[in-house]
Scaffold this active site. Structure first.
Site, PDB file in Angstrom:
ATOM      1  CD  GLU A   1      45.345  56.355  38.028  1.00 16.68           C
ATOM      2  OE1 GLU A   1      44.918  55.233  37.745  1.00 16.68           O
ATOM      3  OE2 GLU A   1      46.233  56.530  38.914  1.00 16.68           O
TER       4      GLU A   1
ATOM      5  CG  ASP B   1      47.204  61.796  40.217  1.00 11.07           C
ATOM      6  OD1 ASP B   1      47.284  61.569  38.989  1.00 11.07           O
ATOM      7  OD2 ASP B   1      46.453  61.153  40.968  1.00 11.07           O
TER       8      ASP B   1
END
Lengths: 485, 485
Positions: free
Chosen positions: A176, A111
């Site tokens: 994250e 991400d």
């Protein structure tokens, strides 16, 4: 480009050649990955779909390498506004299970932080664009590039039909940047399963402290993220019709945010420095030995002047002292133009980077007490609410673990220099998580240069770092295997 | 609904009947007008097109009434970012030029403040929606409803084939919410042409101070809008990688904004109250006589508690004291979620409502000196720049002018009560502009109720106010004509 100090072994030479020959192909794959807007920060259904697409693409890539891949379904999360959003799966993958080889598990995330062209990007953030050897794009260095470099290293052995010197595992997540939702629970669940055979955990999710010289990271700061809401009513007001007779929420909020830190960066929350680990002479020596050209760093950061004039002070304020940053305000007027509004309800956002041995719940209490005291003094008729929405511990590793030695040797082989032994001011909470839960050795082995601009506009990774990084990982596999045999 | 105290004349009765019979049609037209997103605040080409569409629709409507209509081309404006945007035309229209009749010119604006469903609207802001007699929609009360009420009044005479008691002129603009760009120049140019035959200028762009009782407005506050930019660099920073070693622009900006006003609403800029007109006994009496239920006002405003406990103090702080509001920050993190960014360049926005006899350029100087002093004390390495981007004078009228008398009588006829004689805390700069340039009598005759929420989410006009407002304007034409004959 720096030269190797000692020639690589025959096998490693072949791997290096393979990597050099296939570098355009590796860049092309990175381009495909960057093209996916896998933004986990903005809680928007469309972006969550992109995250799922990113995870599927990666799982397919690992299967193609020959890995056994499991995509762990994590259900959905309830947002503060009531909506429910699906959480992208975490990928667990493994390649090889020879009990004679060490097993190294690579953690990465797929991400990214939000990015829009009109935030100030010179190129489209989701179209990887090469300019003068720099590959610009959101996620190029944080963290898609490093994840692919590891995959490239493994793939080179596979393509050359060479036995991998180590057993490889992957744990790759997609949340994250949004606080690694559900990761901790999964690690706990897999402690005695997926992680039982793991010897080393490697994370490559930070940067060197130099533009050219590699580094090894043995510590990171933690982070606790606060939201302070001040509310008069849900609706906004017209500043002509109500200006002068209200406790305006923005005035309250600005006073609250203004009470947090002084102009020298010192945090004003009472007691906040009390728990901090005392500074040792040994530490001071380490800071002194770190290779940092302060003026060059200032220049490459495009900063007129940092708050400190010596390398040691600078490093200490990045690594071993807490810091407080105000990120912004939600609910106020934030567009171009001149809207004459009194926002009715505003949320200030700030976070504190934590260092050993600061305790999250103590910090939370100190922040809340401080803000409540400031707000009470104002005698405002508004309502204030403070919440700590993310709390992440700091982390420190034992730098005498075998994998640190293997990594130092691999760096020497590929880059011809000894690494800077550094800490990282930013928070990679899974380092601490992995260490605490699995009790394994955790190492951070960054690939990106100091000027990569993760989280910022015009994020990039140098083509050189990306390709040499693949070689570094390959060399690391061999060194680790040698240390084990 | 209140009853008329004296029966209207035969002609007026017919007009009132016509208006009552056609009220659904009038609401439908307002719905068509609200459907156009004529937002002049956000400098976006698409919205400028909507503004042009709004002006064309209105010009056609006036032509349909039989008016002579001129759409004055105003060229384009240069935005601070370098783009050039077309300015919507100003409509000049006239209906009747009998030298025996008084000529009354109506000013209105057809542009609106920004609005988005997810700002907190319960209905789509651009779909006029009636709930319990309230017509919700952006621009419903500010200012499309009142403009249409005037047109409805004129249209009723025309439809009944009755001679209009007065000559009517219109000046309608599309840039009021963006500071009435180009209006002043046009008024100056038309002073001896379009305005030479005008006796009275009527503006209906503010609200009553009550939910039920009509008002006449004889003064408004001015406004000066400031932007204060603090810049470290154009790019943002990662708060882990740079937190602790920077003068963070948000910390500087929050300190600057926090130095402007205290928690009791008192402005902290040295000298700012020095020019303010002294408070007279006569004024005090007027505040005392104004009909305001403080508790009811607090309740209808959905405010827990205002800063002041008496009606007189409240009115004085709305009408005759300056106020300072902080509107927001451009360039910081303003979305939902938890982005860990140090914004590199931020712009704080605030404005000061001015009262007689505050001087714009003196205030500008005081604000700049104050902010520069605060910033200098911080010893920050960032750059600060302050600019006053809008400066609008306060206005006061002579309440003994004939049109004030005519309006009082018309209000008595339609609503059965004497109006509150009020000022308005918000800025309607053209009142001052018209007065200064044309030297004509200027009156503000509001139609909207105090809880209409102009500039806010869920803006509305009551159907009752909109329809009775049309009658009020019709009655005003007759009273004005009687006073003239």
């Amino acid at each position: 480009m720096l030269c190797s100090s000692s020639p690589p072994s025959g096998l490693l030479e072949k791997v290096f050649q393979y990597i050099d020959l296939h570098q355009d192909e590796f860049v092309q794959t990175l381009k495909e990955w960057v093209a996916i807007e896998s933004d986990s920060v903005q809680p928007v259904p469309r972006l969550r779909q992109e995250l799922f697409r990113m995870m599927t693409l990666t799982a397919d890539k690992l299967r193609h390498l020959g890995a056994g891949v499991e995509s762990v379904d994590l259900g959905s999360q309830q947002m503060p506004d009531g909506q429910s959003l699906p959480i992208p799966p975490i990928i667990l993958a493994e390649l090889g299970n020879d009990p004679k080889k060490p097993t190294v598990c690579f953690y990465g995330h797929l991400d990214v932080q939000p990015a829009q062209k009109d935030d100030g990007w010179l190129t489209d953030p989701y179209t990887l664009t090469e300019v003068d050897g720099k590959l610009y794009g959101r996620g190029a260095t944080d963290n898609k590039g490093p994840v692919l470099a590891w995959i490239n290293a493994v793939g080179a052995f596979r393509a050359l039909k060479q036995d991998l010197p180590v057993n490889i595992k992957f744990i790759l997540e997609g949340m994250e940047e949004a606080g690694s939702v559900a990761l901790e629970e999964l690690i706990r669940r897999e402690k005695d399963h997926f992680f039982s055979s793991v010897d080393y955990i490697v994370i490559s999710d930070n940067l060197w402290i130099s533009q050219k010289k590699p580094a090894l990271t043995y510590g990171t700061r933690g982070n606790c993220y606060f939201m302070v809401e001040v509310k008069c009513r849900d609706q906004d007001f017209h500043s002509g019709t109500f200006g002068g007779i209200l406790n305006e929420p923005m005035a309250d909020l600005v006073a609250l945010l203004g009470s947090l830190v002084d102009s020298s960066g010192h945090i004003l929350i009472p007691g906040i420095y009390d728990q901090m680990a005392p500074l040792t002479e040994e530490e001071k020596t380490m800071y002194r030995n770190t290779d940092l050209d302060l003026e060059e760093y200032q220049k490459s950061s495009q900063v007129e002047k940092f708050l400190f004039d010596t390398k040691e002070e600078l490093l200490m304020h990045l690594w071993r002292y807490p810091s407080l940053s105000i990120h912004g305000i939600e609910g106020a007027f934030d567009e171009p133009g001149t809207k004459t509004v009194i926002p009715g309800r505003v949320i200030g956002k700030f976070s504190i980077r934590l260092v050993p041995h600061m305790n999250l719940s103590v910090v939370e209490k100190q922040v809340k007490q401080h803000l409540e005291a400031v707000f009470t003094k104002r005698n405002s008729f508004n309502k204030m609410a403070v919440s700590m929405v993310l709390g992440l511990h700091p982390w420190t590793a034992n730098i005498n673990d075998s994998q640190y030695l293997a990594a130092k040797r691999a760096i020497k082989t590929v880059f011809g220099v000894d690494p800077d032994m550094i800490q990282d001011g930013s928070t990679i909470p899974i380092a601490k998580l992995f260490q605490d839960i699995t009790q394994k050795s955790v190492m951070m082995l960054p690939l990106g240069a100091v000027d990569d601009g993760e989280h910022s506009q015009n994020e990039k990774i140098n083509r050189w770092n990306y390709i040499q990084g693949s070689k570094l990982f390959a060399a690391f596999f061999l060194e680790l295997s040698k240390l084990h045999s």
